[in-house]
Design an enzyme around this catalytic site. Structure first.
Site, PDB file in Angstrom:
ATOM      1  N   HIS A 167       0.842  -1.206   0.000  1.00 46.30           N
ATOM      2  CA  HIS A 167       0.000   0.000   0.000  1.00 46.30           C
ATOM      3  C   HIS A 167       0.874   1.251   0.000  1.00 46.30           C
ATOM      4  O   HIS A 167       1.466   1.622   1.011  1.00 46.30           O
ATOM      5  CB  HIS A 167      -0.887  -0.021   1.250  1.00 46.30           C
ATOM      6  CG  HIS A 167      -1.856   1.124   1.332  1.00 46.30           C
ATOM      7  ND1 HIS A 167      -3.210   0.939   1.502  1.00 46.30           N
ATOM      8  CD2 HIS A 167      -1.678   2.472   1.285  1.00 46.30           C
ATOM      9  CE1 HIS A 167      -3.823   2.112   1.548  1.00 46.30           C
ATOM     10  NE2 HIS A 167      -2.910   3.056   1.422  1.00 46.30           N
TER      11      HIS A 167
ATOM     12  N   HIS B  28       1.201   5.336  -2.153  1.00 45.19           N
ATOM     13  CA  HIS B  28       0.610   6.300  -3.093  1.00 45.19           C
ATOM     14  C   HIS B  28       1.743   6.855  -3.944  1.00 45.19           C
ATOM     15  O   HIS B  28       2.432   7.790  -3.541  1.00 45.19           O
ATOM     16  CB  HIS B  28      -0.093   7.428  -2.332  1.00 45.19           C
ATOM     17  CG  HIS B  28      -1.248   6.970  -1.495  1.00 45.19           C
ATOM     18  ND1 HIS B  28      -2.557   7.177  -1.852  1.00 45.19           N
ATOM     19  CD2 HIS B  28      -1.288   6.277  -0.325  1.00 45.19           C
ATOM     20  CE1 HIS B  28      -3.362   6.646  -0.917  1.00 45.19           C
ATOM     21  NE2 HIS B  28      -2.607   6.085   0.020  1.00 45.19           N
TER      22      HIS B  28
ATOM     23  N   GLN C  18      -9.812   9.787  -3.765  1.00 45.74           N
ATOM     24  CA  GLN C  18      -9.352  10.508  -2.568  1.00 45.74           C
ATOM     25  C   GLN C  18     -10.398  11.441  -1.970  1.00 45.74           C
ATOM     26  O   GLN C  18     -10.552  11.522  -0.767  1.00 45.74           O
ATOM     27  CB  GLN C  18      -8.088  11.306  -2.903  1.00 45.74           C
ATOM     28  CG  GLN C  18      -7.563  12.198  -1.800  1.00 45.74           C
ATOM     29  CD  GLN C  18      -7.041  11.438  -0.591  1.00 45.74           C
ATOM     30  OE1 GLN C  18      -5.938  10.946  -0.597  1.00 45.74           O
ATOM     31  NE2 GLN C  18      -7.853  11.323   0.449  1.00 45.74           N
TER      32      GLN C  18
ATOM     33  N   HIS D  96      -9.674   2.186   1.315  1.00 43.99           N
ATOM     34  CA  HIS D  96      -9.223   2.948   2.493  1.00 43.99           C
ATOM     35  C   HIS D  96     -10.439   2.982   3.415  1.00 43.99           C
ATOM     36  O   HIS D  96     -11.452   3.606   3.084  1.00 43.99           O
ATOM     37  CB  HIS D  96      -8.853   4.382   2.110  1.00 43.99           C
ATOM     38  CG  HIS D  96      -7.485   4.555   1.561  1.00 43.99           C
ATOM     39  ND1 HIS D  96      -7.068   3.969   0.412  1.00 43.99           N
ATOM     40  CD2 HIS D  96      -6.424   5.279   2.028  1.00 43.99           C
ATOM     41  CE1 HIS D  96      -5.809   4.318   0.177  1.00 43.99           C
ATOM     42  NE2 HIS D  96      -5.387   5.112   1.145  1.00 43.99           N
TER      43      HIS D  96
ATOM     44  N   GLU E 275     -10.218   5.251   8.260  1.00 42.46           N
ATOM     45  CA  GLU E 275      -8.919   5.818   8.632  1.00 42.46           C
ATOM     46  C   GLU E 275      -9.167   7.069   9.479  1.00 42.46           C
ATOM     47  O   GLU E 275      -9.047   8.211   9.024  1.00 42.46           O
ATOM     48  CB  GLU E 275      -8.079   6.150   7.388  1.00 42.46           C
ATOM     49  CG  GLU E 275      -6.641   6.519   7.769  1.00 42.46           C
ATOM     50  CD  GLU E 275      -5.812   7.021   6.603  1.00 42.46           C
ATOM     51  OE1 GLU E 275      -6.358   7.238   5.513  1.00 42.46           O
ATOM     52  OE2 GLU E 275      -4.590   7.199   6.795  1.00 42.46           O
TER      53      GLU E 275
ATOM     54  N   ASP F  21       2.713   3.455   2.752  1.00 43.46           N
ATOM     55  CA  ASP F  21       1.668   4.457   2.519  1.00 43.46           C
ATOM     56  C   ASP F  21       2.218   5.684   1.786  1.00 43.46           C
ATOM     57  O   ASP F  21       1.723   6.015   0.716  1.00 43.46           O
ATOM     58  CB  ASP F  21       0.983   4.856   3.840  1.00 43.46           C
ATOM     59  CG  ASP F  21      -0.449   5.368   3.651  1.00 43.46           C
ATOM     60  OD1 ASP F  21      -1.001   5.194   2.553  1.00 43.46           O
ATOM     61  OD2 ASP F  21      -1.004   5.926   4.612  1.00 43.46           O
TER      62      ASP F  21
END
Ligand code: 17E
Ligand code: FE2
Length: 429
Positions: free
Chosen positions: A66, A68, A161, A219, A222, A318
């Site tokens: 995971h 980005h 996002q 996601h 979180e 991440d």
């Protein structure tokens, strides 16, 4: 530095042989032919090329479950995340997105993939933001995926996002990313404007996954808010659809804040669903707990308890140098090391389990377990670490000294040599 790669002339029978490596406490050689592992054992035949592992541990490659890659290497652009919260990270990225170009994304993502490959990370799952009317990052990352074929096995997740339902045309953009070839369906239910929209967004993600026959990686929850309960919706949809191991819940930090009665009930549902979990301990230990004074929560999902209950858990970095986390190198041993601490997995087997979370458990999360691992017939992808075993790797954050991809050595490194007052000290760092 003297390279451990040695050329051999005498009647070679394999393309490459790794000599004198340590595997499960045994000394072994690993022979490679035509890009695949041809033999593992004592004194296998000659190789056209030979590498002396010097008794160090051989392992399947590290896996990044995971990250980005579209946001990487942008820390401070156009401003720093001063509060350190997830929300200022999202707002900062929204500003940076305004000037995004495909070249910009390709350059940064490719740079990080090179750092990863050099450190033995040969499988990567990257989220890519779809909340952009032009899908610039999606188009760029699809090109990056093509470009790095043969070096890194890269999977892309369509990640909305700013929301599927809370961002203009969010659902259409998500679907367009899948049509363009993004591998996995994402979501962000805890960031949708209402609880109902959050639950609905999970259902949309599953509908798209079924329509396009793609895995899911959401996601999920979180936040430190114990009322954020989208994981139960993900579990219910997983059970309904029968998608099981093709579903991953990432982050799930609220699970660390649920009361025990609810958490206990939920654990049973999660076992029924048999989905995968990804925790991101480096980043969530800093992003979460920001609204607490003291006691301050750790902001990580229940990694130890998920593992004890037989669920598949892997780890992600991440972020590397972006609005959510300004530090980082992409070395997967760092999140594993942090997991040992944050999850208090300090028992011998527990430390070993944290190494599994960046190797074989991660292979299950990514659905690559049929081509991953040190076994005859598998692709010859492996690494040598300056360590005795997985426990030693995490104790010393060992150097990856050799990386072999598809039967070819692609990177090598020398462990640091520590000197004290001109003398060589006796411990290995
Ligand atoms: N976006 C998000 O929603 N959460 C994260 N941890 C990152 C990006 C890195
Ligand atoms: Fe993330």
């Amino acid at each position: 530095m003297r390279s451990p790669v040695v050329k051999k002339e005498r009647s070679p029978i394999f393309d490459l042989v790794l000599r004198n490596a340590r595997l499960d406490g045994q000394a072994v050689d690993v022979a490679v032919q035509d890009g695949r592992i041809a033999a593992i054992g004592q004194s296998v035949g000659q190789g056209r090329q030979e590498i002396d592992a010097q008794g160090r541990m051989v392992s399947p490659p590290l896996i990044e479950s995971h990250v980005h890659l579209d946001t990487t290497l942008t820390a401070g652009e156009p401003k720093w995340n001063e509060s350190g919260t997830l929300f200022e990270g999202i707002a900062t990225w929204a500003l940076r997105k305004e000037s995004l170009t495909e070249d910009d994304v390709i350059r940064r993502a490719t740079e990080l993939l090179r750092w990863q490959a050099a450190q033995g990370v040969l499988y990567v799952r990257s989220h890519v933001d779809t909340t952009d009317p032009d899908l610039t990052a999606v188009k760029a990352m699809l090109k990056v995926k093509e470009n790095v074929k043969g070096l890194v096995d890269l999977q892309l997740v369509a990640f909305p996002q700013e929301g599927i339902l809370s961002y203009p045309r969010g659902a259409e953009l998500l679907e367009e990313a899948l049509r363009l070839g993004v591998d996995v369906v994402g979501g962000i239910p805890h960031y949708e404007l209402t609880r109902d929209m959050g639950a609905e967004s999970v259902k949309i993600a599953f509908t798209l996954a079924e329509k396009y026959d793609r895995p899911i990686d959401i996601h999920c929850d979180e936040t430190d808010d114990p009322q954020s309960r989208f994981l139960e919706v993900v579990a219910a949809e997983t059970i309904r659809s029968g998608m099981g191991r093709r579903v991953t819940a990432s982050h799930t930090t609220a699970f660390g804040s649920y009361d025990d009665a609810y958490a206990f009930k939920l654990m049973g549902f999660l076992q029924r669903a048999d989905l995968n979990f990804v925790a991101n301990p480096l980043v969530n230990i800093t992003l979460q707990g920001r609204m607490d004074t003291y006691p301050k929560r750790r902001g990580m999902t229940r990694v130890k308890e998920l593992w004890q209950n037989g669920l598949n858990v892997s780890l992600g970095y991440d972020d590397v140098m972006d609005p959510w986390y300004s530090l980082g190198t992409g070395n997967m041993l760092q999140p594993a090391h942090m997991a040992v601490h944050v999850a208090q997995m300090t028992g011998r087997k527990e430390v070993m389990a944290c190494y599994d979370m960046v190797t074989r458990n991660a292979a299950r999360t990514l659905g690559v377990q049929d081509r991953y691992g040190l076994a005859v017939g598998r692709p010859a992808d492996f690494i040598v670490l300056d360590a005795q075993d997985a426990w030693d790797v995490l104790r010393r954050l060992a150097t990856v000294t050799t990386v072999v991809k598809g039967g070819r050595p692609i990177a090598e490194a020398t462990p640091p040599e520590v000197r004290l007052l001109g003398e060589r000290v006796t411990f290995q760092r």
